[in-house]
Design a protein around this motif. Sequence first.
Motif, PDB file in Angstrom:
ATOM      1  N   SER A 274       0.825  -1.210   0.000  1.00  0.00           N
ATOM      2  CA  SER A 274       0.000   0.000   0.000  1.00  0.00           C
ATOM      3  C   SER A 274       0.858   1.257   0.000  1.00  0.00           C
ATOM      4  CB  SER A 274      -0.933   0.002   1.221  1.00  0.00           C
ATOM      5  OG  SER A 274      -0.196   0.116   2.423  1.00  0.00           O
ATOM      6  N   ALA A 275       2.101   1.118   0.422  1.00  0.00           N
ATOM      7  CA  ALA A 275       3.032   2.242   0.389  1.00  0.00           C
ATOM      8  C   ALA A 275       3.789   2.291  -0.931  1.00  0.00           C
ATOM      9  CB  ALA A 275       4.031   2.130   1.546  1.00  0.00           C
ATOM     10  N   GLY A 276       3.459   1.381  -1.845  1.00  0.00           N
ATOM     11  CA  GLY A 276       4.088   1.394  -3.161  1.00  0.00           C
ATOM     12  C   GLY A 276       5.469   0.807  -3.206  1.00  0.00           C
ATOM     13  N   THR A 277       5.759  -0.110  -2.276  1.00  0.00           N
ATOM     14  CA  THR A 277       7.086  -0.703  -2.253  1.00  0.00           C
ATOM     15  C   THR A 277       6.981  -2.155  -1.802  1.00  0.00           C
ATOM     16  OG1 THR A 277       9.370  -0.404  -1.492  1.00  0.00           O
ATOM     17  CG2 THR A 277       7.605   0.039   0.109  1.00  0.00           C
ATOM     18  N   SER A 278       8.108  -2.795  -1.598  1.00  0.00           N
ATOM     19  CA  SER A 278       8.144  -4.178  -1.144  1.00  0.00           C
ATOM     20  C   SER A 278       9.372  -4.385  -0.283  1.00  0.00           C
ATOM     21  CB  SER A 278       8.201  -5.145  -2.344  1.00  0.00           C
ATOM     22  OG  SER A 278       9.445  -5.017  -3.016  1.00  0.00           O
ATOM     23  N   PHE A 279       9.370  -5.490   0.459  1.00  0.00           N
ATOM     24  CA  PHE A 279      10.525  -5.787   1.305  1.00  0.00           C
ATOM     25  C   PHE A 279      11.789  -5.927   0.457  1.00  0.00           C
ATOM     26  CE2 PHE A 279      13.423  -8.801   3.317  1.00  0.00           C
ATOM     27  CZ  PHE A 279      13.632  -8.188   4.538  1.00  0.00           C
ATOM     28  N   ARG A 280      11.683  -6.615  -0.639  1.00  0.00           N
ATOM     29  CA  ARG A 280      12.835  -6.826  -1.513  1.00  0.00           C
ATOM     30  C   ARG A 280      13.401  -5.503  -2.009  1.00  0.00           C
ATOM     31  NH1 ARG A 280      14.812 -10.919  -4.874  1.00  0.00           N
ATOM     32  NH2 ARG A 280      15.823 -10.187  -6.786  1.00  0.00           N
ATOM     33  N   GLU A 281      12.498  -4.600  -2.416  1.00  0.00           N
ATOM     34  CA  GLU A 281      12.954  -3.313  -2.931  1.00  0.00           C
ATOM     35  C   GLU A 281      13.621  -2.481  -1.839  1.00  0.00           C
ATOM     36  OE1 GLU A 281      11.280   0.621  -5.306  1.00  0.00           O
ATOM     37  OE2 GLU A 281      10.063  -1.197  -5.155  1.00  0.00           O
ATOM     38  N   LEU A 282      13.018  -2.451  -0.656  1.00  0.00           N
ATOM     39  CA  LEU A 282      13.616  -1.697   0.443  1.00  0.00           C
ATOM     40  C   LEU A 282      14.990  -2.245   0.786  1.00  0.00           C
ATOM     41  CD1 LEU A 282      10.568  -1.228   2.850  1.00  0.00           C
ATOM     42  CD2 LEU A 282      11.656   0.521   1.431  1.00  0.00           C
ATOM     43  N   ARG A 283      15.058  -3.569   0.882  1.00  0.00           N
ATOM     44  CA  ARG A 283      16.332  -4.179   1.252  1.00  0.00           C
ATOM     45  C   ARG A 283      17.397  -3.911   0.195  1.00  0.00           C
ATOM     46  NH1 ARG A 283      17.923 -10.571   2.041  1.00  0.00           N
ATOM     47  NH2 ARG A 283      19.819 -10.201   3.251  1.00  0.00           N
ATOM     48  N   ASN A 284      17.036  -4.008  -1.069  1.00  0.00           N
ATOM     49  CA  ASN A 284      18.008  -3.763  -2.131  1.00  0.00           C
ATOM     50  C   ASN A 284      18.439  -2.305  -2.180  1.00  0.00           C
ATOM     51  OD1 ASN A 284      18.154  -6.415  -2.936  1.00  0.00           O
ATOM     52  ND2 ASN A 284      16.688  -6.202  -4.610  1.00  0.00           N
ATOM     53  N   ASP A 285      17.508  -1.373  -1.932  1.00  0.00           N
ATOM     54  CA  ASP A 285      17.871   0.048  -1.863  1.00  0.00           C
ATOM     55  C   ASP A 285      18.944   0.284  -0.814  1.00  0.00           C
ATOM     56  OD1 ASP A 285      16.194   0.869  -3.856  1.00  0.00           O
ATOM     57  OD2 ASP A 285      14.634   1.648  -2.543  1.00  0.00           O
ATOM     58  N   ILE A 286      18.726  -0.302   0.356  1.00  0.00           N
ATOM     59  CA  ILE A 286      19.653  -0.093   1.469  1.00  0.00           C
ATOM     60  C   ILE A 286      20.965  -0.814   1.213  1.00  0.00           C
ATOM     61  CG2 ILE A 286      20.009  -0.577   3.924  1.00  0.00           C
ATOM     62  CD1 ILE A 286      16.947  -0.055   4.235  1.00  0.00           C
ATOM     63  N   ARG A 287      20.880  -2.027   0.700  1.00  0.00           N
ATOM     64  CA  ARG A 287      22.104  -2.742   0.345  1.00  0.00           C
ATOM     65  C   ARG A 287      22.929  -1.943  -0.666  1.00  0.00           C
ATOM     66  NH1 ARG A 287      20.474  -8.942  -1.083  1.00  0.00           N
ATOM     67  NH2 ARG A 287      21.273  -9.942   0.798  1.00  0.00           N
ATOM     68  N   GLU A 288      22.260  -1.410  -1.672  1.00  0.00           N
ATOM     69  CA  GLU A 288      22.972  -0.631  -2.685  1.00  0.00           C
ATOM     70  C   GLU A 288      23.650   0.588  -2.072  1.00  0.00           C
ATOM     71  OE1 GLU A 288      21.920   2.334  -6.390  1.00  0.00           O
ATOM     72  OE2 GLU A 288      20.514   0.702  -5.931  1.00  0.00           O
ATOM     73  N   SER A 289      22.926   1.296  -1.195  1.00  0.00           N
ATOM     74  CA  SER A 289      23.488   2.501  -0.574  1.00  0.00           C
ATOM     75  C   SER A 289      24.682   2.167   0.305  1.00  0.00           C
ATOM     76  CB  SER A 289      22.408   3.205   0.254  1.00  0.00           C
ATOM     77  OG  SER A 289      21.355   3.632  -0.562  1.00  0.00           O
ATOM     78  N   PHE A 290      24.544   1.124   1.130  1.00  0.00           N
ATOM     79  CA  PHE A 290      25.658   0.737   1.992  1.00  0.00           C
ATOM     80  C   PHE A 290      26.840   0.239   1.178  1.00  0.00           C
ATOM     81  CE2 PHE A 290      22.904  -0.232   5.974  1.00  0.00           C
ATOM     82  CZ  PHE A 290      22.805   1.128   6.198  1.00  0.00           C
ATOM     83  N   ALA A 291      26.561  -0.541   0.138  1.00  0.00           N
ATOM     84  CA  ALA A 291      27.635  -1.062  -0.702  1.00  0.00           C
ATOM     85  C   ALA A 291      28.419   0.088  -1.331  1.00  0.00           C
ATOM     86  CB  ALA A 291      27.056  -1.962  -1.789  1.00  0.00           C
ATOM     87  N   THR A 292      27.701   1.113  -1.811  1.00  0.00           N
ATOM     88  CA  THR A 292      28.360   2.250  -2.439  1.00  0.00           C
ATOM     89  C   THR A 292      29.218   3.007  -1.431  1.00  0.00           C
ATOM     90  OG1 THR A 292      26.555   2.456  -4.043  1.00  0.00           O
ATOM     91  CG2 THR A 292      27.994   4.371  -3.756  1.00  0.00           C
TER      92      THR A 292
END
Length: 340
Positions: A274-292
């Motif tokens: 309902s917030a327009g996102t998913s667990f997978r997307e949130l986790r990948n966003d954060i993984r990408e940011s931390f990895a960078t």
Amino acid sequence: MDTLNSLALEVPIVSARYAYRFIRFMESRGVKRHTILEDTGVTEDMLESPEASLSMNQVLAVLGKADWLMTDERAAFEFGQQLDLPSHGLLGFAVLGQENPRRLISMIVQYLRVGLPLMDMELASTGSTFRIRLIDTWGLGSLRPCLTKIYMGSIHRVSSQVCSHFNFQFDFPSVIPEEDWKRLAPGCEFEFDANVSQVTMPLNGLPIRKVDASLEFLVARTRHDRNQQTLEADETVMQVRELIMSQPGRPCTTENIARRLDISPRTLRQHLASAGTSFRELRNDIRESFATLYLKDTNVPLESIAEKLGFSDQAGFTKAYRSWTGNTPGDVRRKARKKK
């Protein structure tokens, strides 16, 4: 100490800018630079180079020299307070871009884990009150109090824009009265000989100054229009992001996060949808940011980054990172080094 740990102590892990600032701090107190650097393996060239990094052995050697030269046991805390946002490099920009105080605190903890990995931190929250517990993962021995005070001072400095009151607890003694410690942080409390070393702080609820939102390393930004979100879904997204940020590795699953939020996995998925996102997307966003952040501002090996972010091997991490950004981790690290 086993061979693996001995090798780990020789790996460059901390930017030399911290050593440079520490030496300058000691010089302001009348300690000569050569007195601290002698027999530490740290050279003048390293201090002046923006690309240089220190190993744990070199950090401990410098701190060991300085610790017995400090005439005031509050000095380490004072040095930590001088580590403001710009002192932490990317942390300053990333933190200043956080409009949500809760995300700001999470960002501080996660970045310090990456950029200054001398102690680990455990973040917990109850309502609007946060607790950061410091954990000695290196076996620092007699230098643990010194590093603990440096971390506490820096946490106080960079968190003060959203927290006005801090309760500092240290698991070692102090011969200085609490009133003298309070002069360093008016309105705060200091407790020594506690069971753990931790700081507790309630949020002010004040908004963070908004800056350029295009900074590529702003953590955990959603990618969808959130105008139609319900307050419940929005709160769930915030909580999920914080939980993922606190532990982005393998234990971070939909089931584990739902259990920590005391809801069912199905309800969690519904709120996120309902917030327009998913667990997978949130986790990948954060993984990408931390990895960078790891790739651009540290020398942590790729296999270690992969492990920290929950990948079974470096190949899996490389494949995922390329799918997120279009670049390989090696390319990103090489480009970052050329720019420095």
